[in-house]
Write an enzyme that holds these catalytic residues in place. Sequence first.
Site: not given
Ligand code: DX5
Ligand code: ZN
Length: 226
Positions: A9, A33, A35, A37, A66, A68, A137, A175, A197
């Site tokens: 990520s 990946h 993210d 939001m 992804h 969100m 998740m 994830d 990430g």
């Molecule tokens: C959380 C995200 C993850 C996150 C992963 O809301 O969907 O993809 O960025 O990051 P790490 O690996 O640091 O948990």
């Molecule tokens: Zn994610």
Amino acid sequence: MGHLSLSPSILTADFARLGEEVRSVAGFVDWFHLDVMDGHYVPNLTFGPSTVAAVAGSCDVPLHVHLMIEDPMKYARVFVEAGARRISFHPEVVPDAGEVIDHIRALGAGAGMAVHPDVEVEVVVPHLDVLDLVLMMTVRPGFGGQAFLHEVVPKIRRARQLLTNSNRAADIEVDGGVNLSTVDEAVGAGANMVVAGSAVFDGVDPAAAAERMRERLDLLERGGRV
Ligand code: DX5
Ligand code: ZN
């Protein structure tokens, strides 16, 4: 065990040098990946399609977005046009998950359902025939750098069982909080794709971190224990 994919990520990468950041690890990864939001589904904002297009233009690695966000139907198209090869969404905020999956696939992308830690994994069952991926998740969505929720592990195992009983070779991607201390547990439960990430982009040397994670996945592929 088949191939285990690494999908960092970019959430905690240095966005001022994003092109360099993704290129520095590209040789060790299968996917990126991304993210997205919206400040509504989660209390945080990240980036939109222009950033996805910038990553797509910086490397040849396929991109998984992804979402969100509250309205994946409205925004899936712009992310596919920006270069997303796969789109995942959260079913608990849409009126008709099947409609979203059909829409994503009609756009030419692979479709994934993301399973929030509070949502039962059985939510995917009616859609197994058309899903390309189940995104499990292991943190509460919203932020990078959180701790892996071990209580989700039985749900990953259940997701693997459900897929084995179906005829679909969909991926199970884990994830949240995946690092060298938690990846064995996630893979052992049946995940074949891992997001990482902060484990890749938070340290001083993302390439070295990605290489170490790749080596661990290679070892797990060979059935090794560490
Ligand atoms: C959380 C995200 C993850 C996150 C992963 O809301 O969907 O993809 O960025 O990051 P790490 O690996 O640091 O948990
Ligand atoms: Zn994610």
